[in-house]
Design an enzyme around this catalytic site. Structure first.
Site, PDB file in Angstrom:
ATOM      1  N   ASP A  95       0.792  -1.232   0.000  1.00  0.00           N
ATOM      2  CA  ASP A  95       0.000   0.000   0.000  1.00  0.00           C
ATOM      3  C   ASP A  95       0.833   1.296   0.000  1.00  0.00           C
ATOM      4  O   ASP A  95       1.499   1.597   0.993  1.00  0.00           O
ATOM      5  CB  ASP A  95      -0.920   0.041   1.217  1.00  0.00           C
ATOM      6  CG  ASP A  95      -1.720  -1.247   1.432  1.00  0.00           C
ATOM      7  OD1 ASP A  95      -1.173  -2.348   1.190  1.00  0.00           O
ATOM      8  OD2 ASP A  95      -2.872  -1.150   1.867  1.00  0.00           O
TER       9      ASP A  95
ATOM     10  N   GLU B  81      -4.036   1.620  -2.950  1.00  0.00           N
ATOM     11  CA  GLU B  81      -5.341   2.008  -2.398  1.00  0.00           C
ATOM     12  C   GLU B  81      -5.288   3.247  -1.507  1.00  0.00           C
ATOM     13  O   GLU B  81      -6.322   3.837  -1.221  1.00  0.00           O
ATOM     14  CB  GLU B  81      -5.974   0.847  -1.623  1.00  0.00           C
ATOM     15  CG  GLU B  81      -5.277   0.546  -0.311  1.00  0.00           C
ATOM     16  CD  GLU B  81      -6.211  -0.025   0.758  1.00  0.00           C
ATOM     17  OE1 GLU B  81      -7.396  -0.246   0.478  1.00  0.00           O
ATOM     18  OE2 GLU B  81      -5.727  -0.223   1.884  1.00  0.00           O
ATOM     19  N   ASN B  82      -4.071   3.627  -1.046  1.00  0.00           N
ATOM     20  CA  ASN B  82      -3.944   4.811  -0.193  1.00  0.00           C
ATOM     21  C   ASN B  82      -3.081   5.891  -0.851  1.00  0.00           C
ATOM     22  O   ASN B  82      -2.546   6.768  -0.169  1.00  0.00           O
ATOM     23  CB  ASN B  82      -3.313   4.444   1.156  1.00  0.00           C
ATOM     24  CG  ASN B  82      -3.996   3.272   1.838  1.00  0.00           C
ATOM     25  OD1 ASN B  82      -3.476   2.164   1.841  1.00  0.00           O
ATOM     26  ND2 ASN B  82      -5.171   3.511   2.378  1.00  0.00           N
TER      27      ASN B  82
ATOM     28  N   HIS C  44     -10.199   0.704   0.145  1.00  0.00           N
ATOM     29  CA  HIS C  44     -10.242   2.149  -0.140  1.00  0.00           C
ATOM     30  C   HIS C  44     -10.351   2.461  -1.638  1.00  0.00           C
ATOM     31  O   HIS C  44     -10.181   3.619  -2.029  1.00  0.00           O
ATOM     32  CB  HIS C  44      -8.995   2.842   0.425  1.00  0.00           C
ATOM     33  CG  HIS C  44      -8.963   2.870   1.927  1.00  0.00           C
ATOM     34  ND1 HIS C  44      -9.844   3.614   2.680  1.00  0.00           N
ATOM     35  CD2 HIS C  44      -8.160   2.231   2.809  1.00  0.00           C
ATOM     36  CE1 HIS C  44      -9.576   3.433   3.968  1.00  0.00           C
ATOM     37  NE2 HIS C  44      -8.564   2.598   4.078  1.00  0.00           N
TER      38      HIS C  44
ATOM     39  N   HIS D 164      -5.918  -8.772  -0.033  1.00  0.00           N
ATOM     40  CA  HIS D 164      -6.084  -7.571   0.781  1.00  0.00           C
ATOM     41  C   HIS D 164      -6.921  -7.916   2.010  1.00  0.00           C
ATOM     42  O   HIS D 164      -8.127  -8.105   1.918  1.00  0.00           O
ATOM     43  CB  HIS D 164      -6.760  -6.487  -0.058  1.00  0.00           C
ATOM     44  CG  HIS D 164      -6.594  -5.130   0.519  1.00  0.00           C
ATOM     45  ND1 HIS D 164      -5.421  -4.425   0.421  1.00  0.00           N
ATOM     46  CD2 HIS D 164      -7.450  -4.353   1.224  1.00  0.00           C
ATOM     47  CE1 HIS D 164      -5.562  -3.257   1.026  1.00  0.00           C
ATOM     48  NE2 HIS D 164      -6.781  -3.191   1.533  1.00  0.00           N
TER      49      HIS D 164
ATOM     50  N   HIS E 132      -2.808  -4.411   3.149  1.00  0.00           N
ATOM     51  CA  HIS E 132      -3.819  -3.766   3.993  1.00  0.00           C
ATOM     52  C   HIS E 132      -3.368  -3.447   5.412  1.00  0.00           C
ATOM     53  O   HIS E 132      -3.775  -2.432   5.956  1.00  0.00           O
ATOM     54  CB  HIS E 132      -5.135  -4.560   4.047  1.00  0.00           C
ATOM     55  CG  HIS E 132      -6.170  -3.970   4.981  1.00  0.00           C
ATOM     56  ND1 HIS E 132      -6.856  -2.817   4.685  1.00  0.00           N
ATOM     57  CD2 HIS E 132      -6.624  -4.365   6.201  1.00  0.00           C
ATOM     58  CE1 HIS E 132      -7.704  -2.550   5.686  1.00  0.00           C
ATOM     59  NE2 HIS E 132      -7.566  -3.463   6.611  1.00  0.00           N
TER      60      HIS E 132
ATOM     61  N   HIS F 215      -0.359  -2.651   6.392  1.00  0.00           N
ATOM     62  CA  HIS F 215       0.674  -1.613   6.299  1.00  0.00           C
ATOM     63  C   HIS F 215       1.928  -1.940   7.105  1.00  0.00           C
ATOM     64  O   HIS F 215       2.765  -1.065   7.322  1.00  0.00           O
ATOM     65  CB  HIS F 215       0.130  -0.229   6.717  1.00  0.00           C
ATOM     66  CG  HIS F 215      -0.889   0.317   5.773  1.00  0.00           C
ATOM     67  ND1 HIS F 215      -1.259   1.655   5.774  1.00  0.00           N
ATOM     68  CD2 HIS F 215      -1.616  -0.266   4.799  1.00  0.00           C
ATOM     69  CE1 HIS F 215      -2.184   1.858   4.840  1.00  0.00           C
ATOM     70  NE2 HIS F 215      -2.426   0.696   4.241  1.00  0.00           N
TER      71      HIS F 215
HETATM   72 FE   LIG Z   1      -3.990   0.254   2.863  1.00  0.00          FE
HETATM   73 FE   LIG Z   2      -6.905  -1.619   2.965  1.00  0.00          FE
END
Ligand SMILES: [Fe+2]
Ligand SMILES: [Fe+2]
Length: 274
Positions: free
Chosen positions: A8, A39-40, A68, A154, A179, A181
């Site tokens: 991510d 996604e971030n 996200h 994820h 997900h 992190h």
């Molecule tokens: Fe994430």
């Molecule tokens: Fe996530």
């Protein structure tokens, strides 16, 4: 095939570390294909066309998403016209726009199937990820239709991600979690030949609470009150990911090594030798 996957990307500092490091890594490791979970990427929440283009320009071939995916509303239309952007494959039929898996051609004719799937424990539950992955892998057998298969799993729960890795063992080149992190230390090749890591970690500033400025997350845990919005931490990021080399005769993994470059985490850089 020589593949790199990065977890991510969180905000500007995450995009920046990839812009700085990925071109050199692509060359040093002679990478054939690079997948990045994004996604971030846009300020910590979702993705925009501009942030996606930044990552493609840095050397990403495909971007994956997660819970996200559609935090930024422009992603709803952008994903329709960008085949290199994948959202979780197990949205119920007829709901999310875009696609969750795709077979990509390399310039030399080899082909890689990339699948983004979202797990269910402690998350919004989409359709059964195990059933969907099974359908995807059945439709595109490794070593026959695809020269390599990468699954971005994820999910929040270690157990569920590990179970998915084991479930895919021998049928995918790489199952890698995203997900949470935070990178896990369990990268390995499973008995059937699938490379696996429970979580790749993020490309973001680790002097943070999973990529966000520290103050507000701590405040919310301590006071149970909301005093400001979360904002992506802006210090130097660590690019966290995995390098996998597959055997082109079978599509299975022959080598897997972690990547951690920059920022405050201990550093790991795969040797460039064959
Ligand atoms: Fe994430
Ligand atoms: Fe996530």
């Amino acid at each position: 095939m020589r593949i790199a996957f990065f977890g991510d990307v969180v905000g500007r500092s995450g995009r920046q570390v990839l812009s700085e490091e990925l071109p050199g890594l692509r060359e040093a490791l002679a990478l054939d294909f690079v997948v990045v979970n994004a996604e971030n990427a846009a300020g910590g929440f979702g993705i925009t066309e501009k942030t996606a283009v930044e990552l493609f320009d840095a050397g990403a071939d495909v971007l994956t998403l997660g819970n996200h995916s559609f935090d930024q509303s422009e992603a709803l239309s952008y994903i329709e016209r960008e085949p290199r952007l994948l959202r979780p494959v197990n949205y119920p039929e007829g709901t999310a726009p875009g696609r969750g898996s795709s077979l990509y051609d390399l310039p030399d004719g080899r082909r890689i199937l990339v699948i983004n799937v979202m797990l269910r424990l402690f998350m919004e539950a989409l359709d059964d990820p195990f059933r969907r992955i099974n359908e995807e892998l059945d439709a595109c057998p490794l070593g026959q239709v695809a020269d390599a298969i990468l699954v971005d799993a994820h999910g929040e729960a270690t157990s569920e991600k590990t179970a998915l890795g084991v479930y895919c063992d021998g049928r995918a080149s790489l199952v890698v979690g995203t997900h949470t992190h935070v990178p896990t230390a369990d990268w390995r090749i499973l008995p059937g030949g699938t490379a696996y890591q429970t979580d790749a970690g993020m490309c973001g500033d680790y002097d943070s609470v999973i990529g966000m400025d520290k103050e507000e997350p701590v405040n919310r845990f301590v006071t149970h009150m909301r005093s400001s919005r979360f904002s992506a931490a802006s210090g130097e990021a660590t690019a966290c990911g995995l390098f996998v080399e597959t055997d082109d005769r079978t599509g299975l993994a022959a080598r897997v090594e972690p990547i951690r470059i920059g920022g405050v985490l201990s550093q790991a850089r795969p040797e460039s030798t064959n």
